[in-house]
Design an enzyme around this catalytic site. Structure first.
Site, PDB file in Angstrom:
ATOM      1  N   LYS A   1      36.840  42.415  45.034  1.00  0.00           N
ATOM      2  CA  LYS A   1      35.883  43.502  44.215  1.00  0.00           C
ATOM      3  C   LYS A   1      35.492  44.953  45.168  1.00  0.00           C
ATOM      4  CE  LYS A   1      36.254  46.812  40.074  1.00  0.00           C
ATOM      5  NZ  LYS A   1      36.959  46.645  38.998  1.00  0.00           N
TER       6      LYS A   1
ATOM      7  N   GLY B   1      38.866  54.167  39.678  1.00  0.00           N
ATOM      8  CA  GLY B   1      37.591  55.140  39.949  1.00  0.00           C
ATOM      9  C   GLY B   1      36.561  54.603  40.992  1.00  0.00           C
ATOM     10  N   MET B   2      36.410  53.418  40.519  1.00  0.00           N
ATOM     11  CA  MET B   2      34.625  52.540  40.953  1.00  0.00           C
ATOM     12  C   MET B   2      34.993  51.957  42.212  1.00  0.00           C
ATOM     13  SD  MET B   2      31.772  50.627  38.202  1.00  0.00           S
ATOM     14  CE  MET B   2      33.472  49.746  38.251  1.00  0.00           C
ATOM     15  N   GLY B   3      35.860  50.850  41.991  1.00  0.00           N
ATOM     16  CA  GLY B   3      36.263  49.650  42.637  1.00  0.00           C
ATOM     17  C   GLY B   3      38.328  49.934  43.453  1.00  0.00           C
TER      18      GLY B   3
ATOM     19  N   ASP C   1      37.624  47.747  26.189  1.00  0.00           N
ATOM     20  CA  ASP C   1      39.345  48.684  27.098  1.00  0.00           C
ATOM     21  C   ASP C   1      40.171  47.277  26.747  1.00  0.00           C
ATOM     22  OD1 ASP C   1      40.544  50.709  28.156  1.00  0.00           O
ATOM     23  OD2 ASP C   1      39.888  50.142  30.123  1.00  0.00           O
TER      24      ASP C   1
END
Length: 631
Positions: A124, A104-106, A217
């Site tokens: 990234k 969702g970010m990169g 995570d």
């Protein structure tokens, strides 16, 4: 109407985890009800959001950080690579070849570095439009976290910068690996090989912790395994949710866990993370996640089953993570419908797999998975060292929970059912506590006697002998306490009720099994054995099986009498319990004979109002009125 943004984020995350459209609608109807404003906002968000697959990091939006593993909808935007990026050159030296991951970010791309050396790298790049202050801070935080670390099992940061279009990027080692669990099963690694990989992972996590970084995570999809010269090398990736444990900043922009947000993947989330605004999270959250990973590579499933959380509403999901104790790995394996394939993937016979895990590995995993973080390993390296002790056939530091801890957990889970068996519970715990206290007092008295009776050199020798004797007795007491613990291990009152069995019947079977174990361990201090036999005999009698209790009660009385003499208070107490057993079993004459022969001594040594004397008198009175024997 005030909008609760934290609730919107939590509901949005829970909704996108439900891939079935019907299931998603039912979830929204159940959770939102007739709140049309809230429903409208969520419908708008869901309409424009395509779910990405599990990737290096996956924050959702505006600080919501729950992640789960799943596949994107066919044809969704998440399946389509950023065509405008492919084949472009970034920073004059990185030619983008293909997309290999997306969050969702990169997005993560395979790129070719052309100078100063030619090599393949992972690049990234922040997603278009994801340039909010929070996302930029999170992106920079991951780069800084990786740049601080230098470990063979953590991907390195090689370069960083900003594209001509103003999009931040950083370059990492290219990890040509597959998720940990997939690698283990694809190569059919045995338990020893799996544990060797796990120790390397613990070493990487410990390195991050020493640098002041919590991953938050950890899961198999964030641990990729690649082969170097035929040897598997795990690499910990995705520090997108990393948090600093010290006062340092991972980025120049302030970065806080957003109000109402949740960090982590539910199946691997520590209990302290399973709440909104989980600010008090430390390195022990990673220890818990490592415990889940170890559980999964041993058993093929997570401690909390995937379908359990998928069916649960958000609050129920949190409750399960915080409160429900999972079965031990050996129990999960022994009851698995996939036992044949699990064993085949681990190069072991199905009948042996559970036995290999039972005991030390069970204890290691369950210590890492303790709900109370103070009960977990203090560090990732301590966990790795215990695993190494197991592989070297050395004693491990982990052990089964104490009797008191098991009883406390059992009562918390089954408050209503345990009332029916409270007398048994109290007698068992009391027996264990009495045995331990007696040993401590014995050691103290022995020390006093030695110091007073012998000269200094002889006392030293005698003390050594006494210590050996006490340690032997302590080992015997520990073994007996472990047998007591097994009575309550994995007991399932609800399952017994479904099978039409009473809880007292189930407990009596467990007590009888414990008595058999005691008989096999009948070596060492006779008084320890007698105390255990008395405890178990009283338990059988209190459960309503006085005839079955007579054997244990008679052995206990004989043991006390031979060691302490017939008039010792403990011998008299065991005699009263035997007499009560006879009376409850309908053998009134034998009960009365025992009582009459010992009445003067009992009253002198124990007092006329001693509870067991009064109970025996009541049992004799009951039998004399023709109530008849019990079972």
């Amino acid at each position: 109407m005030t909008i609760d943004h934290g609730r919107i984020k939590a509901l949005f995350q829970a909704a996108i985890d439900r891939e079935d459209p019907v299931e998603r609608l039912e979830f929204l109807d159940r959770e939102i009800g007739d709140n049309t404003d809230l429903r409208g906002r969520l419908d708008d968000l869901l309409a424009v959001y395509d779910r990405p697959p599990a990737a290096l990091d996956r924050p959702l939006y505006a600080g919501s950080m729950v992640t789960r593993d799943y596949q994107p909808s066919p044809g969704s935007a998440c399946e389509q690579p950023q065509k405008g990026v492919i084949d472009t050159v970034i920073a004059g030296r990185y030619k983008v070849r293909q997309e290999i991951g997306k969050g969702g970010m990169g997005s993560v791309y395979l790129a070719e570095q052309t100078q100063p050396v030619r090599r393949q790298v992972a690049l990234k790049l922040i997603n278009p439009g994801m340039d909010s202050r929070t996302v930029l801070a999170r992106f920079e935080s991951e780069r800084q976290a990786l740049a601080m670390m230098d470990h063979p099992n953590i991907a390195r940061v090689l370069d960083a910068g900003v594209t001509d279009a103003g999009r931040p990027f950083f370059v990492m080692d290219l990890v040509k690996g597959i998720p940990l669990t997939d690698y283990c099963d694809a190569h059919q690694l045995d338990l020893s090989e799996r544990l060797d990989l796990f120790r390397q992972i613990c070493s990487a996590v410990h390195h991050a912790h020493q640098k002041g970084i919590i991953h938050r995570d950890l899961k198999p999809t964030n641990i990729l395994v690649e082969s170097h010269d035929g040897k598997p090398i795990p690499k910990v990736i995705d520090f997108g949710l990393a948090k600093a444990t010290t006062g340092m900043q991972l980025s120049e922009q302030s970065l806080f866990t957003a109000f109402g947000s949740i960090t982590g993947t539910p199946l691997y989330m520590a209990p302290e993370q399973a709440t909104f605004n989980a600010l008090d999270v430390d390195t022990r959250a990673d220890i818990y996640a490592l415990g889940v990973v170890l559980y999964e590579i041993l058993t093929g499933s997570t401690p909390i089953r995937r379908d359990t959380l998928q069916r649960a509403a958000l609050d129920e999901m949190f409750r399960v993570i915080r409160e429900e104790e999972p079965p031990t790995p050996s129990s999960r394996v022994s009851t698995s419908e996939a036992l044949q394939s699990l064993a085949a993937n681990r190069h072991v016979e199905p009948s042996r797999l559970s036995r290999l895990i039972k005991g030390d590995l069970d204890w290691i995993v369950m210590k890492a998975l303790a709900k109370e973080r103070s009960r977990r390993y203090e560090s990732a390296i301590a966990l790795a060292q215990d695993v190494e002790r197991f592989t070297n056939h050395e004693p491990v530091s982990a052990g089964p929970p104490t009797a008191a801890y098991r009883v406390r957990k059992f009562i918390r889970r089954h408050r209503v059912q345990v009332l029916a068996a409270s007398l048994v519970l109290l007698s068992l715990v009391g027996g264990a506590a009495g045995t331990t206290w007696g040993l401590i007092e014995s050691r103290r008295q022995e020390g006093i006697a030695v110091s007073e009776a012998f000269e200094k050199d002889k006392a030293r020798i005698a003390e050594s002998e006494q210590r050996k004797h006490a340690e032997k007795r302590l080992g015997q007491v520990s073994k007996m306490n472990q047998i007591l613990c097994m009575i309550f291990e994995d007991i399932d009152p609800q399952g017994a009720e479904k099978e039409g069995r009473r809880l007292t019947s189930v407990l009596e079977e467990r007590v009888a099994g414990a008595a058999a174990d005691v008989e096999r361990e009948a070596t060492g201090d006779p008084l320890v054995l007698a105390r255990m036999e008395l405890t178990l005999g009283k338990a059988q009698r209190n459960l309503g099986y006085p005839k079955k209790s007579l054997t244990l009660l008679a052995k206990a009385h004989a043991g006390y009498s031979s060691q302490l003499g017939p008039d010792h208070p403990d011998t008299l107490k065991s005699l009263l319990n035997l007499a009560i057993g006879y009376a409850d079993a309908g053998q009134t004459d034998r009960a009365l004979k025992l009582y009459e022969e010992s009445k003067p001594q009992c009253r002198e040594k124990l007092g006329a109002n001693y509870p067991d004397i009064l109970r025996l008198q009541a049992s004799l009175a009951k039998s004399s009125h023709g109530d008849g024997p019990e079972q």
